[in-house]
Write a protein that holds these residues in place. Structure first.
Motif, mmCIF file in Angstrom:
data_model
loop_
_atom_site.group_PDB
_atom_site.id
_atom_site.type_symbol
_atom_site.label_atom_id
_atom_site.label_comp_id
_atom_site.label_asym_id
_atom_site.label_seq_id
_atom_site.Cartn_x
_atom_site.Cartn_y
_atom_site.Cartn_z
ATOM 1 N N UNK A 130 19.394 -60.829 -36.644
ATOM 2 C CA UNK A 130 20.099 -60.734 -38.102
ATOM 3 C C UNK A 130 19.950 -59.461 -38.601
ATOM 4 N N UNK A 131 19.027 -58.766 -38.304
ATOM 5 C CA UNK A 131 18.674 -57.349 -38.722
ATOM 6 C C UNK A 131 19.909 -56.454 -38.599
ATOM 7 N N UNK A 132 20.259 -56.617 -37.452
ATOM 8 C CA UNK A 132 21.471 -55.939 -36.869
ATOM 9 C C UNK A 132 22.628 -56.163 -37.698
ATOM 10 N N UNK A 133 22.895 -57.221 -38.097
ATOM 11 C CA UNK A 133 24.162 -57.656 -38.651
ATOM 12 C C UNK A 133 24.081 -57.281 -39.981
ATOM 13 N N UNK A 134 22.737 -57.457 -40.777
ATOM 14 C CA UNK A 134 22.577 -56.875 -42.217
ATOM 15 C C UNK A 134 22.648 -55.515 -42.445
ATOM 16 N N UNK A 135 22.360 -54.740 -41.057
ATOM 17 C CA UNK A 135 22.519 -53.349 -41.433
ATOM 18 C C UNK A 135 24.059 -53.100 -41.375
ATOM 19 N N UNK A 136 24.635 -53.588 -40.520
ATOM 20 C CA UNK A 136 26.324 -53.431 -40.142
ATOM 21 C C UNK A 136 26.954 -53.590 -41.467
ATOM 22 N N UNK A 137 26.625 -55.026 -42.180
ATOM 23 C CA UNK A 137 27.261 -55.417 -43.268
ATOM 24 C C UNK A 137 26.990 -54.678 -44.457
ATOM 25 N N UNK A 138 25.854 -54.125 -44.623
ATOM 26 C CA UNK A 138 25.300 -53.193 -45.784
ATOM 27 C C UNK A 138 26.085 -51.734 -45.696
ATOM 28 N N UNK A 139 26.152 -51.238 -44.361
ATOM 29 C CA UNK A 139 26.913 -50.171 -44.155
ATOM 30 C C UNK A 139 28.400 -49.928 -44.789
ATOM 31 N N UNK A 140 28.876 -51.086 -44.298
ATOM 32 C CA UNK A 140 30.527 -51.571 -44.734
ATOM 33 C C UNK A 140 30.433 -51.588 -46.170
ATOM 34 N N UNK A 141 29.699 -52.108 -46.909
ATOM 35 C CA UNK A 141 29.845 -52.245 -48.370
ATOM 36 C C UNK A 141 29.651 -50.643 -48.817
ATOM 37 N N UNK A 142 28.758 -49.920 -48.382
ATOM 38 C CA UNK A 142 28.397 -48.642 -49.039
ATOM 39 C C UNK A 142 29.603 -47.600 -48.666
ATOM 40 N N UNK A 143 30.526 -47.912 -47.690
ATOM 41 C CA UNK A 143 31.728 -47.016 -47.288
ATOM 42 C C UNK A 143 32.809 -47.555 -47.526
ATOM 43 N N UNK A 144 32.927 -48.659 -47.801
ATOM 44 C CA UNK A 144 34.519 -49.239 -48.124
ATOM 45 C C UNK A 144 35.323 -48.441 -48.754
ATOM 46 N N UNK A 145 35.197 -47.754 -49.486
ATOM 47 C CA UNK A 145 36.043 -46.716 -50.222
ATOM 48 C C UNK A 145 36.493 -45.799 -49.259
ATOM 49 N N UNK A 146 36.027 -45.498 -48.173
ATOM 50 C CA UNK A 146 36.545 -44.486 -47.131
ATOM 51 C C UNK A 146 37.516 -45.280 -46.228
ATOM 52 N N UNK A 147 37.590 -46.725 -46.102
ATOM 53 C CA UNK A 147 38.239 -47.301 -45.112
ATOM 54 C C UNK A 147 39.802 -46.745 -44.956
ATOM 55 N N UNK A 148 40.527 -46.550 -46.152
ATOM 56 C CA UNK A 148 42.042 -46.138 -46.097
ATOM 57 C C UNK A 148 41.950 -44.840 -45.163
ATOM 58 N N UNK A 149 41.237 -43.978 -45.726
ATOM 59 C CA UNK A 149 41.152 -42.640 -44.983
ATOM 60 C C UNK A 149 40.658 -42.805 -43.560
ATOM 61 N N UNK A 150 39.787 -43.609 -43.249
ATOM 62 C CA UNK A 150 39.305 -43.824 -41.995
ATOM 63 C C UNK A 150 40.376 -44.315 -40.992
ATOM 64 N N UNK A 151 41.005 -45.408 -41.690
ATOM 65 C CA UNK A 151 42.082 -46.331 -40.891
ATOM 66 C C UNK A 151 43.430 -45.006 -40.758
#
Length: 232
Positions: A130-151
């Motif tokens: 679960x620690x791996x999943x928690x890191x992945x989710x937390x990183x996504x929440x911190x960087x969601x504003x960059x997702x349009x540019x990343x896409x």
């Protein structure tokens, strides 16, 4: 591991994705320089990567590895390590999946989408961590504003085949054998362009630095030692 380390994380990731790997290599935060993926074109990162020097190591993961691959013909680094990389242009199905992810996250938010998605992006052992999943989710929440540019970056980029063929630095590919997002056959093809080194990690999926940091660290250490590049 002496020297400066350039960190290029992937889609919806911060440089935290590298922390377990860097810890295994005894690389301190003071040695690291993170490159935020917040611009929509490969060339937008040229000025930052122009500062890479001969003694530096460039560490890219997923989309960050793709960006690094597109600058291989210009960077002269101690080593460039491309983790979970598919440096070829997107196929139609991959492009559709990226657009679908952007739409779902825009509608539902990163926590809901990535909580459901992350188990399919890792290998069998990591699905129970679960620690791996928690890191992945937390990183996504911190960087969601960059997702349009990343896409847009992922969709617009061409293949990096010419840069792989004319790389100015030693290049190591590391890919999980269970990686569905950047399958090992793509890394095998890419490494063959220019005769680069490839390590496949058994049982690991896409999030290699979190799933198998020790295996990644051993591959990097062996690569540097094999080329006489470990100057500790």
């Amino acid at each position: 591991m002496a020297g400066r380390w350039w960190l290029l994380p992937g889609t919806l990731c911060t440089a935290e994705v590298f922390e377990p790997l860097l810890g295994a290599l005894a690389v301190s935060p003071q040695q690291c320089r993170a490159v935020r993926l917040d611009r929509p074109a490969v060339e937008d990162y040229a000025s930052k990567l122009a500062s890479v020097e001969d003694d530096d190591i460039v560490l890219g993961f997923s989309l960050g590895a793709i960006v690094a691959a597109h600058h291989l013909d210009r960077m002269r680094a101690r080593a460039v390590v491309l983790i979970a990389a598919n440096p070829f242009a997107d196929t139609p199905d991959k492009s559709a999946a990226r657009l679908d992810q952007l739409a779902r996250i825009s509608a539902q938010g990163p926590r809901a989408v990535m909580t459901a998605a992350w188990p399919d992006q890792v290998g069998p052992a990591a699905r129970e961590d679960s620690a791996v999943g928690q890191r992945i989710v937390a990183m996504a929440e911190q960087t969601v504003q960059d997702l349009p540019a990343q896409t847009e970056l992922a969709l617009r980029r061409p293949g990096a085949e010419p840069m792989l063929a004319s790389a100015r630095s030693p290049v190591l590919f590391i890919t999980g054998r269970e990686d569905r997002a950047a399958p090992p056959d793509r890394a095998t093809r890419a490494a063959a362009i220019g005769g680069h080194e490839l390590v496949l990690v058994d049982g690991a999926g896409h999030f290699l630095p979190l799933e198998a940091p020790q295996a990644c660290a051993e591959a990097i250490r062996a690569f540097l030692l094999g080329r006489g590049q470990d100057r500790r």
